[in-house]
Write a protein that holds these residues in place. Structure first.
Motif, PDB file in Angstrom:
ATOM      1  N   HIS A   1       0.842  -1.211   0.000  1.00 27.80           N
ATOM      2  CA  HIS A   1       0.000   0.000   0.000  1.00 27.80           C
ATOM      3  C   HIS A   1       0.876   1.259   0.000  1.00 27.80           C
ATOM      4  CE1 HIS A   1      -3.687  -2.271   0.694  1.00 27.80           C
ATOM      5  NE2 HIS A   1      -3.018  -2.976   1.610  1.00 27.80           N
ATOM      6  N   HIS A   2       0.373   2.287  -0.668  1.00 27.63           N
ATOM      7  CA  HIS A   2       1.071   3.578  -0.724  1.00 27.63           C
ATOM      8  C   HIS A   2       0.035   4.695  -0.564  1.00 27.63           C
ATOM      9  CE1 HIS A   2       4.677   1.471  -2.135  1.00 27.63           C
ATOM     10  NE2 HIS A   2       3.844   0.759  -2.887  1.00 27.63           N
ATOM     11  N   PRO A   3      -0.571   4.801   0.616  1.00 23.48           N
ATOM     12  CA  PRO A   3      -1.655   5.767   0.809  1.00 23.48           C
ATOM     13  C   PRO A   3      -1.144   7.210   0.802  1.00 23.48           C
ATOM     14  CG  PRO A   3      -1.053   4.775   2.904  1.00 23.48           C
ATOM     15  CD  PRO A   3      -0.290   4.030   1.861  1.00 23.48           C
ATOM     16  N   ALA A   4      -2.011   8.109   0.351  1.00 25.19           N
ATOM     17  CA  ALA A   4      -1.708   9.545   0.377  1.00 25.19           C
ATOM     18  C   ALA A   4      -2.452  10.167   1.560  1.00 25.19           C
ATOM     19  CB  ALA A   4      -2.137  10.204  -0.926  1.00 25.19           C
ATOM     20  N   PRO A   5      -1.744  10.711   2.532  1.00 23.78           N
ATOM     21  CA  PRO A   5      -2.425  11.292   3.696  1.00 23.78           C
ATOM     22  C   PRO A   5      -3.168  12.575   3.337  1.00 23.78           C
ATOM     23  CG  PRO A   5      -0.080  11.757   3.786  1.00 23.78           C
ATOM     24  CD  PRO A   5      -0.284  10.816   2.626  1.00 23.78           C
ATOM     25  N   ARG A   6      -4.173  12.908   4.137  1.00 19.49           N
ATOM     26  CA  ARG A   6      -4.903  14.164   3.944  1.00 19.49           C
ATOM     27  C   ARG A   6      -4.012  15.353   4.277  1.00 19.49           C
ATOM     28  NH1 ARG A   6     -10.886  14.138   6.429  1.00 19.49           N
ATOM     29  NH2 ARG A   6     -11.040  15.840   4.899  1.00 19.49           N
ATOM     30  N   ILE A   7      -3.122  15.166   5.246  1.00 22.62           N
ATOM     31  CA  ILE A   7      -2.224  16.238   5.659  1.00 22.62           C
ATOM     32  C   ILE A   7      -1.010  15.602   6.306  1.00 22.62           C
ATOM     33  CG2 ILE A   7      -3.282  16.519   7.949  1.00 22.62           C
ATOM     34  CD1 ILE A   7      -2.707  19.526   7.714  1.00 22.62           C
ATOM     35  N   GLN A   8       0.135  16.252   6.181  1.00 29.05           N
ATOM     36  CA  GLN A   8       1.373  15.816   6.838  1.00 29.05           C
ATOM     37  C   GLN A   8       1.882  16.930   7.738  1.00 29.05           C
ATOM     38  OE1 GLN A   8       3.398  14.604   3.029  1.00 29.05           O
ATOM     39  NE2 GLN A   8       3.936  12.796   4.229  1.00 29.05           N
ATOM     40  N   LEU A   9       2.216  16.582   8.965  1.00 26.64           N
ATOM     41  CA  LEU A   9       2.672  17.555   9.948  1.00 26.64           C
ATOM     42  C   LEU A   9       3.927  17.031  10.636  1.00 26.64           C
ATOM     43  CD1 LEU A   9      -0.764  18.329  11.652  1.00 26.64           C
ATOM     44  CD2 LEU A   9       0.406  19.771   9.983  1.00 26.64           C
ATOM     45  N   ASN A  10       4.633  17.930  11.276  1.00 26.69           N
ATOM     46  CA  ASN A  10       5.799  17.545  12.068  1.00 26.69           C
ATOM     47  C   ASN A  10       5.595  17.967  13.519  1.00 26.69           C
ATOM     48  OD1 ASN A  10       8.280  16.583  12.826  1.00 26.69           O
ATOM     49  ND2 ASN A  10       9.449  18.264  11.969  1.00 26.69           N
TER      50      ASN A  10
END
Length: 320
Positions: free
Chosen positions: A241-250
């Motif tokens: 699987h290679h899902p695309a997240p809704r948002i990426q944060l640190n």
């Protein structure tokens, strides 16, 4: 805990005071030993008593005053009725000399305390997750045991932390593992914490979360600059699987807030001693299990006592 390791303002005062003498009376330098001799003579009103207190010979005491007077170009002391008194110029120099000697003594004492690890400044770099969930316990213990040690914290990625350690602008780093060997740095395993699925409580979820189940859901993940992002990507990829997240944060606390609001699910490390989570969030273990490993990094060679105290307290939080 927030005291400075060395009182630099006192050292600056010493420098400015010497500059005053240099510019004001044309002196090339002033010896603290000579000034101490002057102060001791005036306090005891006797050359002989000053020599005894300072463990110097009488000729040496006289030579000290002679050297001061030659450099200033005016007498500093006068003898009246068997006692020694400062002249008007001597009084001016005496006042400055007392300040200089007191501040020099304090500066040396401050440095000595730092060498002994009684106080000092320790510069530490770590990620937001480590700072929020692990460092508070260490800082609380440090405050009880070594309240005069000031820990200055910088938020950095693991690569940024290692770079700053290598250049000497940090003393300790908390970094994700594994890391390549770096000349001049020691990196030791520190913690091994499970990565858990953080899921909105209103979702129906299995007892153990698989990559296939999670990949079909909205995701809130760490950004690609972090080691946790790499671990998550590898975990999903292992199941195809290679899902695309809704948002990426640190920023893990922000990620948890979005999960609590039902915006998406997340993969985050869970430290055993972390307080209970928001009831709007359910934590589930992963299948297969995933672990976040952290290490403690510092420069090789001699470690200052204050830095060693911080390292010792961090090691008490070790979980491997």
């Amino acid at each position: 805990m927030l005291m400075q390791g060395i009182r630099y303002e006192k050292l600056n005062f010493l420098t400015s005071s010497f500059s005053f003498f240099q510019s004001g009376i044309g002196m090339r330098e002033i010896s603290l030993d000579r000034l101490r001799t002057l102060v001791t003579i005036v306090d005891h009103r006797s050359f002989a008593d000053a020599a005894r207190v300072l463990h110097l010979s009488a000729p040496t005491v006289s030579l000290h005053i002679q050297e001061l007077e030659e450099r200033i170009g005016a007498p500093l002391l006068s003898r009246k009725r068997g006692h020694v008194h400062p002249t008007a110029i001597g009084e001016t120099l005496l006042k400055k000399a007392r300040h200089l000697l007191a501040d020099a003594g304090q500066a040396l004492d401050d440095v000595r305390r730092q060498v002994q690890g009684l106080e000092g400044r320790v510069r530490l770099g770590a990620s937001t997750g480590a700072i929020a969930n692990l460092l508070p316990r260490a800082l609380e213990a440090l405050g009880r045991q070594h309240p005069a040690i000031d820990v200055q914290i910088t938020v950095l990625t693991s690569q940024g932390t290692l770079g700053r350690l290598a250049e000497g602008s940090l003393d300790i780093g908390l970094v994700a593992l594994p890391q390549p060997t770096m000349t001049g740095l020691l990196i030791k395993p520190w913690r091994r914490d499970p990565v858990m699925a953080f899921i909105p409580a209103q979702w129906k979820c299995p007892a153990r979360v698989t990559a296939s189940w999670l990949a079909a859901k909205p995701l809130v993940l760490n950004d690609s600059t972090t080691r946790l992002s790499q671990l998550s990507t590898e975990w999903f990829a292992a199941a195809g699987h290679h899902p695309a997240p809704r948002i990426q944060l640190n920023y893990n606390d922000a990620i948890r807030s979005l999960v609590a609001a039902g915006y998406g699910a997340a993969l985050l490390p869970h430290e055993a001693a972390t307080p209970s989570h928001d009831p709007r969030i359910v934590m589930r273990p992963l299948r297969p299990a995933l672990w976040r490993r952290l290490g403690i990094a510092h420069r090789a060679g001699r470690v200052e006592s204050s830095t060693q105290h911080v390292l010792d307290i961090l090691w008490d939080l070790r979980v491997v």
